[in-house]
Enzyme design. Structure first.
Site, mmCIF file in Angstrom:
data_model
loop_
_atom_site.group_PDB
_atom_site.id
_atom_site.type_symbol
_atom_site.label_atom_id
_atom_site.label_comp_id
_atom_site.label_asym_id
_atom_site.label_seq_id
_atom_site.Cartn_x
_atom_site.Cartn_y
_atom_site.Cartn_z
ATOM 1 N N ALA A 148 20.843 -49.241 50.408
ATOM 2 C CA ALA A 148 20.629 -49.052 51.816
ATOM 3 C C ALA A 148 19.499 -49.618 52.453
ATOM 4 C CB ALA A 148 20.737 -47.405 52.129
ATOM 5 N N ASN A 174 20.120 -60.547 44.755
ATOM 6 C CA ASN A 174 18.855 -61.417 44.608
ATOM 7 C C ASN A 174 18.601 -62.529 45.646
ATOM 8 O OD1 ASN A 174 18.438 -60.394 41.901
ATOM 9 N ND2 ASN A 174 20.089 -61.934 41.142
ATOM 10 N N GLU A 216 29.729 -63.580 52.630
ATOM 11 C CA GLU A 216 29.458 -65.255 52.931
ATOM 12 C C GLU A 216 29.582 -65.983 51.722
ATOM 13 O OE1 GLU A 216 26.806 -66.197 55.959
ATOM 14 O OE2 GLU A 216 26.798 -64.291 56.675
ATOM 15 N N MET A 278 30.363 -66.623 63.649
ATOM 16 C CA MET A 278 28.980 -67.094 63.288
ATOM 17 C C MET A 278 29.004 -68.605 63.874
ATOM 18 S SD MET A 278 28.221 -65.178 59.648
ATOM 19 C CE MET A 278 29.797 -65.701 58.819
ATOM 20 N N THR A 279 28.900 -68.932 65.155
ATOM 21 C CA THR A 279 28.876 -70.095 65.880
ATOM 22 C C THR A 279 27.185 -70.500 66.117
ATOM 23 O OG1 THR A 279 29.469 -68.683 67.688
ATOM 24 C CG2 THR A 279 31.238 -70.276 67.067
ATOM 25 N N TYR A 280 26.587 -71.022 64.676
ATOM 26 C CA TYR A 280 25.542 -71.556 64.792
ATOM 27 C C TYR A 280 25.103 -72.008 63.520
ATOM 28 C CZ TYR A 280 25.019 -66.417 63.624
ATOM 29 O OH TYR A 280 25.241 -64.964 63.225
ATOM 30 N N GLU A 281 24.039 -72.556 63.343
ATOM 31 C CA GLU A 281 23.569 -73.211 61.986
ATOM 32 C C GLU A 281 24.102 -74.644 61.762
ATOM 33 O OE1 GLU A 281 21.038 -71.676 59.446
ATOM 34 O OE2 GLU A 281 20.403 -71.440 61.293
ATOM 35 N N TRP A 405 22.098 -62.882 66.811
ATOM 36 C CA TRP A 405 21.359 -63.040 65.426
ATOM 37 C C TRP A 405 20.179 -63.508 66.148
ATOM 38 C CZ3 TRP A 405 21.463 -60.958 60.925
ATOM 39 C CH2 TRP A 405 20.697 -61.080 59.700
#
Length: 427
Positions: A148, A174, A216, A278-281, A405
């Site tokens: 958490a 990780n 993801e 997630m319409t970015y990057e 985000w």
């Protein structure tokens, strides 16, 4: 609200006089670091109700009225002019504020340990403009237990403001998204059921109303296994009186291979109560310099999404950051780009005396500068114009809302325009 683009020779005082607004209010609204320095090409939001339009060559009252969804008679009456009269180039017309569109607004928050007072203050500042606050993240372990985050007082601040708290489950391991961890949870039924039970128990104990899967970089061959897990989760989550949502990678078609292959838009739309895109990057840490969320590719993702998922289940994703790339660009030995807020990007342009350009195809601002060592940098970020383009997209496609985000990246113009154009629903 008016968006003004700073021209050569303009000062904040001059701009204030132009709109009849004290320059101090413009500085305050845009959270300017300086009231005396601006960058050429910088976008400013002018805090007025409605906006002004200056007549250009070739304009007619009919053409201007059509552009703003008004009749000629309405526009003429508002401006006390003859509807059959001739407009003068440079003549100023007042455009009334559009009717606000009701939407949901969702913001991810990623608290550090310990949670800073600055973060708590920003949560308090933003909750009135939110429907959902997504706590990123509860990292799922291989046995289905949850690691958490430190939530401090964030959940109670949001709840007191009528915001729905979301528990975000991730396959982070990780410090990276793990396809192997995802596969374990898809195939080990005991671990999967343990994860779902732990998520429900935590949600009920902490006051979360939605359980959100942000899994993801999964194996494309795990596509149907992921769908099956979501069906299992939905049945148990709904039985507990909670909702289920997911984050979807940006795809413009039914891609079944590669790192986005496991995300099945149609299945998620059927299984989940809502999804976030997630319409970015497009521009990212190791890419060549480019817009982070160019309007063309974003539009194609939305077009595909609405063909697979009900519109009232879709949130358009929006980044609250930009990148500063260092030359040489886009090569194997290039340095990773530095992410920073739109406000910081604008302040850097002012500091470097850089002129800000605007790519009308991508609908994104950018500029170049040279550091103290003479090395070239290229910056792409967000401003009032680029976020306004996303707002138009959201309205045109009649989507459920917008997702951001993330909290902690200063973009005051976004929040000004959001409040000006939308009524944020509370659920």
């Amino acid at each position: 609200m008016q968006i003004h683009i700073v021209q050569p020779g303009e000062s904040l005082y001059m701009i204030g006089k132009m709109y009849g607004v004290p320059y101090e209010l413009i500085a305050q609204a845009n959270e300017l670091a300086s009231e005396t320095r601006l960058a050429i090409g910088q976008a400013l939001v002018i805090p007025i109700i409605g906006s002004y339009y200056w007549v250009r060559p070739g304009d007619s009252l009919y053409k201007i009225a059509q552009a703003y969804g008004l009749s000629v008679e309405e526009l003429a009456k508002i401006n006390a002019i003859n509807p059959a009269g001739i407009l003068r180039i440079g003549q100023r017309l007042y455009i009334p504020q559009e009717k606000k569109t009701p939407i949901d607004a969702l913001l991810y928050v990623e608290p550090r340990n310990p949670v800073s007072q600055d973060m708590l203050a920003e949560v308090r500042e933003r909750v009135e403009q939110l429907t959902y606050l997504a706590m990123f993240s509860y990292e799922v372990q291989r046995d289905g237990s949850l690691k958490a985050p430190n939530t401090a007082d964030i959940l109670s601040i949001a709840k007191d403001a009528g915001v729905v708290n979301m528990l975000v489950l991730t396959n982070l391991e990780n410090y990276g998204f793990s396809a192997e961890l995802g596969h374990v949870l898809f195939t080990d039924q005991a671990a999967q059921n343990n994860m779902i039970k732990n998520a429900i128990d935590t949600a009920k104990a902490s006051g979360y109303a939605d359980i959100h899967f942000d899994f993801e970089l999964l194996l494309p061959e795990d596509r149907e296994l992921y769908n099956q897990m979501l069906r299992n989760a939905r049945d148990q989550i709904h039985k507990a009186g909670l909702t289920l949502s997911t984050a979807l990678a940006p795809k413009a078609g039914n891609v079944t291979t590669g790192i986005y292959g496991a995300h099945d838009y149609k299945a998620h739309g059927e299984i989940c109560d809502f999804v976030v895109l997630m319409t970015y990057e497009w521009g990212y840490t190791y890419s060549a310099p480019q817009a982070v969320s160019p309007i063309g590719p974003v539009t194609k993702v939305v077009e595909y999404a609405v063909s697979q998922i009900p519109r009232d289940k879709i949130f358009l994703g929006q980044n609250l950051y930009g990148y500063d790339w260092t030359a040489p660009f886009g090569q194997a030995d290039s340095k990773p780009a530095r992410a920073f807020s739109p406000r910081a990007a604008t302040n850097l342009a002012i500091e470097q005396n850089a002129s800000i350009d605007y790519d009308t195809l991508a609908q994104a601002p950018h500029y170049t500068y040279y550091d103290q060592s003479g090395i070239e940098h290229e910056v792409w970020f967000e401003d009032a114009r680029s976020i306004n383009a996303k707002f138009r997209l959201l309205k045109d496609f009649k989507l459920r809302g917008i997702m951001y985000w993330k909290l902690g990246l200063s973009f005051p113009q976004n929040w000004l325009l959001l409040e000006d154009q939308f009524t944020i629903r509370k659920r």
